[in-house]
Design a protein around this motif. Structure first.
Motif, short mmCIF file in Angstrom:
data_model
loop_
_atom_site.label_atom_id
_atom_site.label_comp_id
_atom_site.label_asym_id
_atom_site.label_seq_id
_atom_site.Cartn_x
_atom_site.Cartn_y
_atom_site.Cartn_z
N MET A 149 0.85 -1.20 0.00
CA MET A 149 0.00 0.00 0.00
C MET A 149 0.88 1.25 0.00
O MET A 149 1.68 1.42 0.92
CB MET A 149 -0.90 -0.02 1.24
N ILE A 150 0.71 2.11 -1.00
CA ILE A 150 1.61 3.27 -1.14
C ILE A 150 0.83 4.54 -1.47
O ILE A 150 -0.32 4.49 -1.90
CB ILE A 150 2.65 3.03 -2.24
N ALA A 151 1.51 5.69 -1.29
CA ALA A 151 1.02 6.99 -1.75
C ALA A 151 1.91 7.44 -2.91
O ALA A 151 3.09 7.08 -2.97
CB ALA A 151 1.09 8.02 -0.63
N ALA B 247 -5.39 12.31 -11.06
CA ALA B 247 -4.35 11.48 -10.45
C ALA B 247 -3.03 12.25 -10.36
O ALA B 247 -2.02 11.72 -9.89
CB ALA B 247 -4.17 10.18 -11.23
N MET C 196 -1.86 14.16 -4.98
CA MET C 196 -1.39 13.10 -4.08
C MET C 196 -2.56 12.15 -3.81
O MET C 196 -3.63 12.58 -3.38
CB MET C 196 -0.91 13.73 -2.78
N HIS C 197 -2.35 10.86 -4.08
CA HIS C 197 -3.37 9.87 -3.75
C HIS C 197 -2.64 8.57 -3.37
O HIS C 197 -1.52 8.65 -2.84
CB HIS C 197 -4.34 9.67 -4.93
N GLY C 198 -3.23 7.40 -3.58
CA GLY C 198 -2.55 6.18 -3.20
C GLY C 198 -3.21 4.97 -3.80
O GLY C 198 -4.17 5.10 -4.58
N ALA C 199 -2.66 3.80 -3.47
CA ALA C 199 -3.22 2.56 -4.01
C ALA C 199 -2.82 1.39 -3.15
O ALA C 199 -1.76 1.39 -2.53
CB ALA C 199 -2.73 2.32 -5.43
N THR C 200 -3.71 0.39 -3.12
CA THR C 200 -3.35 -0.96 -2.71
C THR C 200 -3.02 -1.72 -3.98
O THR C 200 -3.83 -1.74 -4.92
CB THR C 200 -4.55 -1.68 -2.05
#
Lengths: 133, 133, 133, 133, 133, 133
Positions: F11-13, F24, F27-31
Motif C-alpha cells: 500500500m503506497i502513496a 491522479a 497526491m493519492h494512493g493505491a493498494t
C-alpha cells in the motif's frame, strides 16, 4: 449460528416495464450466479448443517426450471418485473417449498433461515433472506 | 428482507497517528473497493428495492468527493485517523444524508438499513452497518 | 512486454442455432464481464502503456452499442451465432477499429496486441487475442 | 455496528464417517480460506475496531496449529467429523479463547461478536457466528 | 487465437517427500479449483471453439478419477510428489488423451493447445500449458 | 511450460506528473495486489518449478521495501511516474536481481521467465513479463 452455502448459476432473457428501468426496458438478459445459504443454530449428529450434496442437487433442479428461458414468456411471472431482487425471492420460495415437501430428507427440518444472493455482474447483486415458516 | 448492492472504488493517500499502526504511521495509501447494500422488507410496485441506476450514481458522486485525495489534508477529517472502518462509517453517513435530502427520489424512503463494506486488499476489509432513522 | 487491463460489463439476450447448443437454442441471455488487455513492449514518456482513462471510455462506448439488446435482432449479427468466443472477437474488432481511427489519441499507436476476455459465469469464459495489424 | 475482517488459509487431510458423506468417507483433504470478522458497536480512541495487525497474527497462530495435518489423527477431534461447519466453530472457539486470555491486548475487550467463514471451494463455504460472552 | 475455459474442482489428501517441502512433508490435503483453457486459431461453423458442454463433462470425468482420494496411495503416482504443478500436467495429459481418443467428438480435432491452472488457495496457483501433438 | 504463482500486496502513496493523468496528478494512493508467476519448461527432481515457500518469502521482502511509503519521496523513483505498469516492471527487476544473486538457492536457476501483475482495483490491473536473461 451455523451456515453452509452452495453456488450455481443460470442464464435468462427478460425485459422490464417502467420508466425507472431506462434501457433495461428493452429485451436483454443476464447470467445470475446464485448463492444459497442455509442456517441453523446447532449441528446434527453427523456434524453438519445439512447434506451439502443434496443442497447442491436441489439448487440445480430449481435453477433448471429457469435456465435458458425468456422469463417474459414464463406464465408464472406474467405481469411481474423479474428483477434481480424479485428472482432472489422467487428462488428462495422454490427452495423452501422443496424443503417443506420433504424432498431433501428429514435433516432439512432443522434449517431455520435461508439467504439467497443473485450476483448479476462484478459490481451488482441482490438478495432475499428470511426465517423459514 | 431484500437487499441490493452496488460496487465502485476510490484511491487515496493518508497516514495514521498512534503506535498501534506501526509502519502505517508513515504516509501511504489505499485502493478501497466499496460495496453499498440497501435493505428493505418489501419491494415497491416496480418490483425493486430501489433504482439501482440512481444508487450507482449516488455512490459515484460520494466517492468523487474522496477520490485522488490526501485525506491528511482534508478539513473534514482533521484530527481523525481515516482507518478503513472509520471511512466505512463516513461513506455510510454521506449516502444517508443524500437519501434524507431526497436526492434519490421518493422511492428511497423505503430503505430501512444499509451496510457499507470497504475492501482494502485481497485479505482485509471493514464495514459499517446500521438502520436508517 | 507491458500490459494494462480495464474491465466493464454488458447484458444481452440471444439464442443459438445448432444441435450442439442443446437448451441454449432457446431464447436466453447473459451478463458478460469484459476484460480488455492492451500490450506494448515499451512505456511511453509518461510511463504508461496507454491512457487508461481513455481506454475505459472507449470500452464503455463499445459496450453501449451492445448493452441491453436482443442480439438475435441485431443486423450486424444476422445469420451468426453470437457465442461468447464470437463476441470476444467482435469486441476486439470494434476496439481495434476505434484505435485505428485515432479516436484514442496518438499514444494508442504504440499498442502491439490486445486480448479480450468475456466472463459469462463463475465457471466459464472465452477470449480472443491477436497482434494489431 | 462496525466490522473488520482478516483472511488466511490452511490445508488439511481428513475423512468423514456417515453414509450422508458418500465418497467423502474416503481419506481426502481441503484448502480452507478463512475469513474472521470482528464486530463492535463503537470504534476505540484510535479509530479502529481492533488492531488488525494483531488480528492477523492471532489467526496465523490459530491456523498454524491445524495446517498441514491429518485431522483424523488429531486427538482434539477424536470421534468427530471435522466438517467445514464444525471447523468454522472450532476456529471461532480457538480465537475467542485467545481473546479471553488477553493475548490480544486490552483493546480486544470491546469485541462483541465474531463470524468465521471457511471457503472450501469456489462454490461452497460454511460459517459460524456468535456473540462473545 | 480464440480460447474457451471451463472450471471445476476436486479435493485430495497427499504428502510430499523432500526437505524443500518443510511441514508439507506431513499428510495434509488441498482443494484444487481447476481451469482448463482450450485454444484454436479459428472458430468452427457453429461459431465455437469447442462444445463447452462436452468440455465440462470431460473435466468432470477426469476429476472424478482424482476426487476424494489419498494420492499417496494412488498407484499411478507411486514415487512421485503430487505437487500442484505436477497435477496440472497430469490433468493436462488426461484431457489430451480423451481428446485424442475421440471421446469429445470430431470438433475437438481443431484444438491446438491447452492450459490447465490449479488454484490451491487465494494466494497460490500453478499451471501447465502446451501445444497438442 | 509450467508456472507457479504467489500473491501478496502493498500500500503506497504517490502522485503523477502529466496532463494525461487528470485528477491522479494530486497526491493519492493505491493498494496493489501482486501476482508473481515463475515459469520453466521442466520440473526439478522434487517435482516443482521452484520452492514456493522461498518464492513467497522473496516477494514479501521485495514488497517490504515499498510498503507504507510515499513513492514521490523515494530516491530510486526520482523524476519517474510510478504508474502501475512502471511498478510491475520495477518489482520484476527487484525479484530478478535476487534470483540472479543466488538469494533463492540453486533451484531458481531453472526459471526461464516471469510475469508480474499488479491489481489496482476490481476493474484495472497492469503487468510486465519477460524472459530472464
Amino acid at each position: 449460528m451455523y451456515s453452509v452455502n452452495t453456488r450455481d448459476h443460470f442464464m435468462i432473457a427478460h425485459s422490464f416495464r417502467g420508466d425507472v428501468f431506462g434501457p433495461a426496458q428493452r429485451m436483454h438478459g443476464a447470467t445470475y450466479v446464485v448463492d444459497v445459504e442455509y442456517r441453523r443454530a446447532a449441528l446434527d449428529e453427523d456434524g453438519i448443517v445439512f447434506d451439502i450434496g443434496r443442497a447442491g442437487e436441489v439448487l440445480r433442479r430449481v435453477l433448471a426450471d429457469l435456465n435458458f428461458r425468456n422469463l417474459d414468456e414464463a406464465p408464472e411471472f406474467a405481469g411481474r418485473n423479474t428483477t434481480t431482487e424479485f428472482l432472489a425471492r422467487d428462488i428462495f420460495d422454490r427452495i423452501a417449498a422443496r424443503l417443506g415437501a420433504g424432498e431433501l430428507g428429514p435433516g432439512a427440518s432443522g434449517i431455520e433461515s435461508m439467504r439467497v444472493v443473485l450476483h448479476e455482474s462484478h459490481v451488482a447483486w441482490a438478495a432475499y433472506e428470511s426465517p423459514l415458516r
